[in-house]
Design a protein around this motif. Structure first.
Motif, short mmCIF file in Angstrom:
data_model
loop_
_atom_site.label_atom_id
_atom_site.label_comp_id
_atom_site.label_asym_id
_atom_site.label_seq_id
_atom_site.Cartn_x
_atom_site.Cartn_y
_atom_site.Cartn_z
N HIS A 1 4.47 55.50 -6.92
CA HIS A 1 4.89 54.09 -6.86
C HIS A 1 6.26 53.88 -7.50
O HIS A 1 7.13 53.21 -6.92
N LYS A 2 6.48 54.45 -8.65
CA LYS A 2 7.75 54.26 -9.36
C LYS A 2 8.90 54.97 -8.65
O LYS A 2 10.07 54.71 -8.97
N LYS A 3 8.56 55.84 -7.72
CA LYS A 3 9.60 56.58 -6.98
C LYS A 3 9.93 55.92 -5.64
O LYS A 3 10.74 56.44 -4.88
N GLY A 4 9.25 54.78 -5.34
CA GLY A 4 9.58 54.05 -4.12
C GLY A 4 8.47 53.92 -3.10
O GLY A 4 8.70 53.49 -1.97
N PHE A 5 7.23 54.25 -3.50
CA PHE A 5 6.11 54.14 -2.57
C PHE A 5 5.31 52.88 -2.87
O PHE A 5 4.93 52.63 -4.01
N GLU A 6 5.05 52.08 -1.83
CA GLU A 6 4.27 50.86 -1.97
C GLU A 6 3.16 50.82 -0.91
O GLU A 6 3.28 51.43 0.15
N ILE A 7 2.08 50.13 -1.24
CA ILE A 7 0.98 49.94 -0.30
C ILE A 7 0.81 48.45 -0.05
O ILE A 7 0.78 47.65 -0.99
N PHE A 8 0.70 48.09 1.22
CA PHE A 8 0.48 46.70 1.62
C PHE A 8 -0.89 46.66 2.29
O PHE A 8 -1.05 47.00 3.45
N GLY A 9 -1.90 46.28 1.52
CA GLY A 9 -3.27 46.32 2.00
C GLY A 9 -3.68 45.04 2.72
O GLY A 9 -3.48 43.94 2.20
N VAL A 10 -4.24 45.20 3.91
CA VAL A 10 -4.74 44.06 4.68
C VAL A 10 -6.25 44.21 4.82
O VAL A 10 -6.73 45.17 5.45
N SER A 11 -7.00 43.29 4.24
CA SER A 11 -8.45 43.40 4.26
C SER A 11 -9.06 42.65 5.44
O SER A 11 -8.65 41.54 5.77
N LEU A 12 -10.06 43.30 6.05
CA LEU A 12 -10.82 42.66 7.13
C LEU A 12 -12.13 42.09 6.57
O LEU A 12 -13.16 42.07 7.24
N ASP A 13 -12.06 41.63 5.34
CA ASP A 13 -13.21 41.01 4.70
C ASP A 13 -13.37 39.56 5.16
O ASP A 13 -12.43 38.96 5.71
N LYS A 14 -14.53 39.02 4.90
CA LYS A 14 -14.81 37.60 5.12
C LYS A 14 -15.16 36.93 3.80
O LYS A 14 -14.83 35.77 3.57
N ASP A 15 -15.82 37.70 2.93
CA ASP A 15 -16.25 37.20 1.63
C ASP A 15 -15.13 37.46 0.61
O ASP A 15 -14.88 38.61 0.23
N LYS A 16 -14.49 36.42 0.16
CA LYS A 16 -13.36 36.55 -0.76
C LYS A 16 -13.78 37.20 -2.08
O LYS A 16 -13.05 38.05 -2.63
N ALA A 17 -14.94 36.84 -2.58
CA ALA A 17 -15.41 37.38 -3.86
C ALA A 17 -15.60 38.89 -3.78
O ALA A 17 -15.23 39.63 -4.71
N LYS A 18 -16.17 39.37 -2.68
CA LYS A 18 -16.39 40.81 -2.52
C LYS A 18 -15.06 41.54 -2.35
O LYS A 18 -14.90 42.66 -2.82
N TRP A 19 -14.13 40.91 -1.66
CA TRP A 19 -12.79 41.47 -1.49
C TRP A 19 -12.12 41.64 -2.86
O TRP A 19 -11.64 42.73 -3.20
N GLU A 20 -12.11 40.59 -3.66
CA GLU A 20 -11.47 40.64 -4.97
C GLU A 20 -12.18 41.61 -5.90
O GLU A 20 -11.54 42.31 -6.69
#
Length: 351
Positions: free
Chosen positions: A267-286
């Protein structure tokens, strides 16, 4: 009266002589109540009373369609059911070896479906045996695709072949998918199903390796809208992994340790992750994000498979990912699994 009798008799003879007529006879020991025939939208199109485990449907199939025959009408809980290709001929429904699914046989397409289902079940059963070696399990996993392809090649003139192709699409490149579509009969080429598949292939081509990324924005857990473009153009970012996942997806959770390790290392060298969740339940996602220590960027419209970004990127199964070069804005890799991700990022950042 004689005239009416003549008309009724003529109508009956016409129906019996229709080359597109079908009869479905079922016999399932212990079955009671009513069996329902439903279309793809679960609308009831016919019903039959069960007497001593036996039931029967009759009708005319002007074109082959897929229906479900079950003891549930959508409002009550059922115990058995069968996927049936409604085609001319005599179709038999009996108790299969894969309860609660019933077997439909007697016509070409239904016989093909049953043979395919039995072959798949045999592979599953062997895979689950304790004595099956890891090497053999690996062979079995590869055999599923080969089996599907085998039956696909045998059914290029009917809708069962089209349905099998949708199972294979994710494993094929767009070039391979186009070649496979071209093998279908002229009749199948003209179907709405094949036309939709062609559109899917065209859409998928826009997310092939070498294509520019497609921008979108979705809210994070706090409701803040974050665009993919803003992440790619952020100073210091060199490579961004667009990762589609969900907290309810077992294989996705299996990939998390590899994502965490790669993120920590690069990450500190320039790698990032952009996660897109296919969840419906916000609480379970978080909760999944917190419990698994997934400390990268997360967004979701909480619409499961209707997630707008997933549809844009033609995501048909998860986990699914696309690696984007921030300098060029192009997709340079996709579907990186396990240690492949760390190896790829290490290779790129060491240049």
């Amino acid at each position: 009266m004689k005239k009416l009798l003549y008309v009724a008799t003529a109508a009956l003879m016409t129906a019996c002589g229709n080359p597109n007529s079908y009869t479905i006879k079922g016999n399932v020991e212990g079955l009671e109540g009513t069996m329902y025939m439903m279309d793809a939208s679960h609308n009831i199109i016919d019903s039959a009373k069960v007497e001593k485990g036996a039931f029967k449907f009759k009708g005319v199939a002007e074109k082959v369609s897929v229906v479900t025959v079950s003891d549930t009408n959508g409002n009550t809980r059922g115990s058995v059911g069968a996927i049936v290709y409604l085609e001319p001929g005599q179709i038999a429904i009996t108790k299969g070896g894969n309860a609660p699914m019933l077997s439909a046989t007697g016509t070409k397409i239904n016989d093909s479906q049953e043979a395919y289902n039995v072959a798949r079940k045999n592979l599953f059963d062997e895979y689950r045996k304790a004595e099956t070696t890891d090497e053999r399990r690996e062979e079995i996993l590869n055999s599923f695709g080969e089996l599907t392809q085998q039956y696909l090649d045998q059914n290029l003139d009917n809708i069962f072949g089209v349905n099998l192709f949708t199972l294979r699409m994710q494993e094929l490149s767009n070039k391979e998918a186009k070649e496979q579509v071209a093998k279908f009969s002229e009749e199948m080429q003209a179907t709405e199903a094949i036309q939709e598949i062609k559109k899917m292939i065209e859409a998928r081509e826009k997310t092939e390796i070498g294509q520019p990324y497609i921008n979108f924005e979705q809210p994070d857990a706090d409701g803040k809208m974050i665009s993919l473009q803003s992440v790619i153009e952020k100073k210091g970012n060199k490579y961004v992994l667009l990762d589609f996942w969900a907290s309810w997806c077992g294989p996705c959770m299996g990939e998390v340790p590899y994502l965490v390790d790669t993120y920590k290392a690069y990450h500190k060298k320039g790698f990032e992750i952009f996660g897109v969740s296919l969840d419906k339940d916000k609480a379970k996602w978080e909760s999944a994000i917190k419990d698994k220590k997934m400390k990268w960027i997360h967004v979701s419209d909480l619409n499961q498979w209707s997630n707008a970004a997933a549809q844009t990127y033609m995501v048909q199964s998860i986990p699914s990912n696309f690696l984007i070069d921030c300098q060029t804005g192009k997709i340079i890799a996709s579907q990186l699994r396990g240690e492949q991700l760390g190896e790829k990022i290490k290779e790129l950042l060491s240049k």
